[in-house]
Design an enzyme around this catalytic site. Structure first.
Site, PDB file in Angstrom:
ATOM      1  N   ASP A  92      14.523  18.612  -0.898  1.00  0.00           N
ATOM      2  CA  ASP A  92      15.315  19.078  -2.056  1.00  0.00           C
ATOM      3  C   ASP A  92      15.957  17.902  -2.789  1.00  0.00           C
ATOM      4  O   ASP A  92      15.960  17.854  -4.022  1.00  0.00           O
ATOM      5  CB  ASP A  92      16.419  20.053  -1.605  1.00  0.00           C
ATOM      6  CG  ASP A  92      15.890  21.473  -1.410  1.00  0.00           C
ATOM      7  OD1 ASP A  92      14.767  21.758  -1.876  1.00  0.00           O
ATOM      8  OD2 ASP A  92      16.604  22.286  -0.793  1.00  0.00           O
TER       9      ASP A  92
ATOM     10  N   HIS B  10       0.842  -1.204   0.000  1.00  0.00           N
ATOM     11  CA  HIS B  10       0.000   0.000   0.000  1.00  0.00           C
ATOM     12  C   HIS B  10       0.878   1.255   0.000  1.00  0.00           C
ATOM     13  O   HIS B  10       1.867   1.311   0.738  1.00  0.00           O
ATOM     14  CB  HIS B  10      -0.835   0.066   1.271  1.00  0.00           C
ATOM     15  CG  HIS B  10      -2.061  -0.786   1.277  1.00  0.00           C
ATOM     16  ND1 HIS B  10      -2.021  -2.144   1.361  1.00  0.00           N
ATOM     17  CD2 HIS B  10      -3.378  -0.444   1.238  1.00  0.00           C
ATOM     18  CE1 HIS B  10      -3.268  -2.609   1.372  1.00  0.00           C
ATOM     19  NE2 HIS B  10      -4.109  -1.604   1.297  1.00  0.00           N
TER      20      HIS B  10
ATOM     21  N   ASP C  49       7.995  19.075  -7.939  1.00  0.00           N
ATOM     22  CA  ASP C  49       8.042  20.150  -6.942  1.00  0.00           C
ATOM     23  C   ASP C  49       7.045  19.807  -5.839  1.00  0.00           C
ATOM     24  O   ASP C  49       5.835  19.940  -6.022  1.00  0.00           O
ATOM     25  CB  ASP C  49       7.703  21.504  -7.574  1.00  0.00           C
ATOM     26  CG  ASP C  49       7.786  22.644  -6.553  1.00  0.00           C
ATOM     27  OD1 ASP C  49       8.210  22.407  -5.399  1.00  0.00           O
ATOM     28  OD2 ASP C  49       7.409  23.788  -6.915  1.00  0.00           O
TER      29      ASP C  49
HETATM   30 MN    MN Z   1       2.586  -1.760   3.667  1.00  0.00          MN
HETATM   31 MN    MN Z   2       8.973  22.250  -3.316  1.00  0.00          MN
END
Ligand code: MN
Ligand code: MN
Length: 286
Positions: free
Chosen positions: A254, A123, A263
């Site tokens: 980052d 999952h 982003d």
């Molecule tokens: Mn899991």
């Molecule tokens: Mn960002």
């Protein structure tokens, strides 16, 4: 006691049973307006619900949102908000199944696509984050929420990190989680594989997680500040990962933006992103 009184008590007794049944705690989940907030902090890859965009295809459910890649057969990322209102007493439904709304000519993983692969149906949005009703729990069992995950990774340090995420929610936070993956090649119970199911499903090389916790409240993107807790981990998809603790794999957002080209947290003011995305978390881990 005369018969009339017995009759009355009997009525009261029957009524109590009836009202008790009706007052049994109804499952209640956050409503649909809250559900929109799974992308409140941003849509990392600008996914769209457009069949001409098959490898960055947005699926937005009341329970979580994700970007799906048809050619990888797995989500690129899954994003959801969790606070304690999503918890409850529903049972784990275990009804793994194909997502049913893809164009008919798309390869679509189903409940048996990972059979005999040596990898778990891992999952992304965990079942245990969605226990406020059976329908809500069931939504986490769409195969679009799964990746082929090395079993010791899934059941070991990754599970421990999922439990820590729920602890942050229990402590009174709203927690925004993005779970994603990149690359190809994992070490499961039957050795190293780059794909499974006749090449239709990529086994990711790395699984990552971004966890942002803020106290419960409104206007979340604007409330994130330079002191907000932001955890990022990047963990190779191998059974060997369980020789380590999740916190040994902490990295910066980052770094993950560089690795994926996305982003993250794009709805958070840039001046705040610049600070928190460059910071390596060293907060508590349990
Ligand atoms: Mn899991
Ligand atoms: Mn960002």
């Amino acid at each position: 006691m005369n018969t009339r009184l017995q009759y009355l008590f009997g009525l009261v007794f029957i009524f109590s049973i009836w009202s008790c049944g009706n007052d049994a705690p109804l499952s209640s989940c956050p409503d649909d307006s809250a559900a929109i907030s799974h992308l409140e902090l941003g849509n990392p890859s600008n996914a769209t619900n457009d069949v001409n965009n098959p490898n960055n295809f947005l699926i937005s459910l009341p329970q979580y949102a994700l970007s799906y890649s048809r050619d990888r057969g797995i989500p690129n990322w899954v994003s959801w908000r969790v606070d304690r209102d999503w918890f409850g007493n529903a049972f784990r439904q275990d009804d793994f199944r194909a997502y049913d709304a893809f164009p008919s000519d798309w390869y679509t993983p189903d409940e048996s696509s990972y059979l005999d692969s040596g990898f778990d149906r891992g999952h992304c949005c965990p079942s245990a984050d969605r226990l406020c009703s059976s329908e809500t729990n069931s939504s986490t069992f769409y195969m679009t929420n799964m990746v082929p995950q090395a079993p010791n990774h899934n059941r070991g340090l990754w599970r421990v990190l999922e439990e820590y995420t729920r602890l942050l929610a229990e402590q009174g936070n709203e927690v925004y989680v993005i779970t994603g993956n990149y690359g190809a090649g994992g070490l499961g119970n039957m050795g190293y594989k780059e794909t499974i199911d006749n090449g239709n499903i990529v086994v990711p090389l790395y699984l990552y997680k971004i966890i942002l916790a803020i106290p419960r409240g409104n206007d979340d993107a604007q409330r994130v500040n330079e002191n907000s807790r932001l955890i990022a981990v990047n963990i190779q998809n191998t059974n060997l990962a369980d020789d380590y603790k999740w916190w040994e794999f902490r990295t910066t957002v980052d770094f993950l933006e560089e690795a994926t080209g996305y982003d993250f947290l794009s709805s958070v003011p840039a001046s705040i992103q610049n600070i928190i995305e460059a910071r390596l978390d060293d907060g508590p881990v349990e």
